[in-house]
Design a protein around this motif. Sequence first.
Motif, mmCIF file in Angstrom:
data_model
loop_
_atom_site.group_PDB
_atom_site.id
_atom_site.type_symbol
_atom_site.label_atom_id
_atom_site.label_comp_id
_atom_site.label_asym_id
_atom_site.label_seq_id
_atom_site.Cartn_x
_atom_site.Cartn_y
_atom_site.Cartn_z
ATOM 1 N N GLN A 160 0.928 -0.911 -0.062
ATOM 2 C CA GLN A 160 -0.043 0.079 0.069
ATOM 3 C C GLN A 160 0.920 1.276 0.071
ATOM 4 O OE1 GLN A 160 -2.227 1.000 3.706
ATOM 5 N NE2 GLN A 160 -3.358 2.511 2.540
ATOM 6 N N TRP A 190 2.168 2.029 -3.518
ATOM 7 C CA TRP A 190 0.879 2.748 -4.227
ATOM 8 C C TRP A 190 0.459 4.121 -3.805
ATOM 9 C CZ3 TRP A 190 -0.957 0.865 -8.468
ATOM 10 C CH2 TRP A 190 -1.047 -0.418 -8.828
ATOM 11 N N ARG A 191 0.727 4.163 -2.578
ATOM 12 C CA ARG A 191 0.454 5.624 -2.069
ATOM 13 C C ARG A 191 1.332 6.863 -2.546
ATOM 14 N NH1 ARG A 191 1.167 4.904 3.243
ATOM 15 N NH2 ARG A 191 3.304 6.131 3.381
ATOM 16 N N LYS A 204 0.896 8.062 -6.070
ATOM 17 C CA LYS A 204 -0.359 8.950 -6.446
ATOM 18 C C LYS A 204 -0.073 9.892 -7.816
ATOM 19 C CE LYS A 204 -3.854 11.159 -4.061
ATOM 20 N NZ LYS A 204 -4.446 11.785 -3.050
ATOM 21 N N VAL A 225 -2.724 6.511 -10.940
ATOM 22 C CA VAL A 225 -2.874 6.375 -9.674
ATOM 23 C C VAL A 225 -3.479 7.077 -8.736
ATOM 24 C CG1 VAL A 225 -2.157 5.557 -7.271
ATOM 25 C CG2 VAL A 225 -0.867 4.674 -9.344
ATOM 26 N N ARG A 256 -6.383 7.335 -4.676
ATOM 27 C CA ARG A 256 -6.097 6.848 -3.493
ATOM 28 C C ARG A 256 -5.902 5.540 -3.545
ATOM 29 N NH1 ARG A 256 -10.892 5.159 -1.629
ATOM 30 N NH2 ARG A 256 -12.697 5.845 -2.976
ATOM 31 N N ALA A 257 -4.973 4.908 -2.343
ATOM 32 C CA ALA A 257 -4.857 3.768 -1.925
ATOM 33 C C ALA A 257 -5.183 3.496 -0.535
ATOM 34 C CB ALA A 257 -3.391 3.498 -2.172
ATOM 35 N N VAL A 264 -6.586 -0.107 -4.713
ATOM 36 C CA VAL A 264 -6.129 1.381 -5.178
ATOM 37 C C VAL A 264 -7.205 1.793 -5.976
ATOM 38 C CG1 VAL A 264 -4.604 0.288 -6.903
ATOM 39 C CG2 VAL A 264 -4.378 2.680 -6.187
ATOM 40 N N ASP A 272 -11.666 0.390 -8.941
ATOM 41 C CA ASP A 272 -11.137 -0.140 -7.744
ATOM 42 C C ASP A 272 -10.244 -1.322 -8.425
ATOM 43 O OD1 ASP A 272 -11.737 1.535 -5.480
ATOM 44 O OD2 ASP A 272 -13.785 0.590 -5.857
ATOM 45 N N TYR A 324 -5.242 -5.176 -4.426
ATOM 46 C CA TYR A 324 -3.793 -5.439 -4.593
ATOM 47 C C TYR A 324 -3.768 -7.228 -4.686
ATOM 48 C CZ TYR A 324 -3.389 -1.065 -2.235
ATOM 49 O OH TYR A 324 -3.620 0.277 -1.774
#
Length: 187
Positions: free
Chosen positions: A91, A94-95, A98, A116, A118-119, A124, A134, A137
């Motif tokens: 996560q 991914w964050r 962004k 990308v 929000r995660a 994500v 959506d 993961y």
Amino acid sequence: MPNELASRLEPIVAEAVTAAGFDLDALDVQQAGRRKLVKVVVDSDDGVGLDEVAEVSRVLSEELDQHEHLIAGAYTLEVTSPGVDRPLTTQRHWRRAKFRQVRVTPTEGAEFTGRVGRADETAVRLLVGGTIRDVRYADVAKAVLEVEFKQPPAGELKLLEEDAGEAAGDNHNSEGAAAAAPEEEPR
């Protein structure tokens, strides 16, 4: 033996990296001739610059010298930040990606590219072909950043920002927001 050594060094390295204000992204120990190569990859939400890499390297070197009995011999310490080819596997990855473009290979179905948003803990939000969707993961076999040589389209960024605002409960109707704005602005 090097992988076993990495397992023993991991808590020591992680604690030192965290104390320096960074996240331990990866730790690898390899035999390089008579020496061992201890490769440490660090990251943060704000990225990692050369000065930060040098500081973490200094801190880690001091810490590893205090635990030289674990390494049992000469070693070379290499501290680096993640490259653009690092797979997005957590996560946190991914964050930190962004608004970046990513190429996703799902566990089932065809590969696709998206931007990308929000995660959260399990998924994500990606903007794919103008539609936000959506992606869990668990459904991603592999995901990597795509290198972009120009600014992302403003319309795509706006869609992702609006989506994030709605998720955070910031979705006010436009009349209420417009009515409140003049009262808050100093004149």
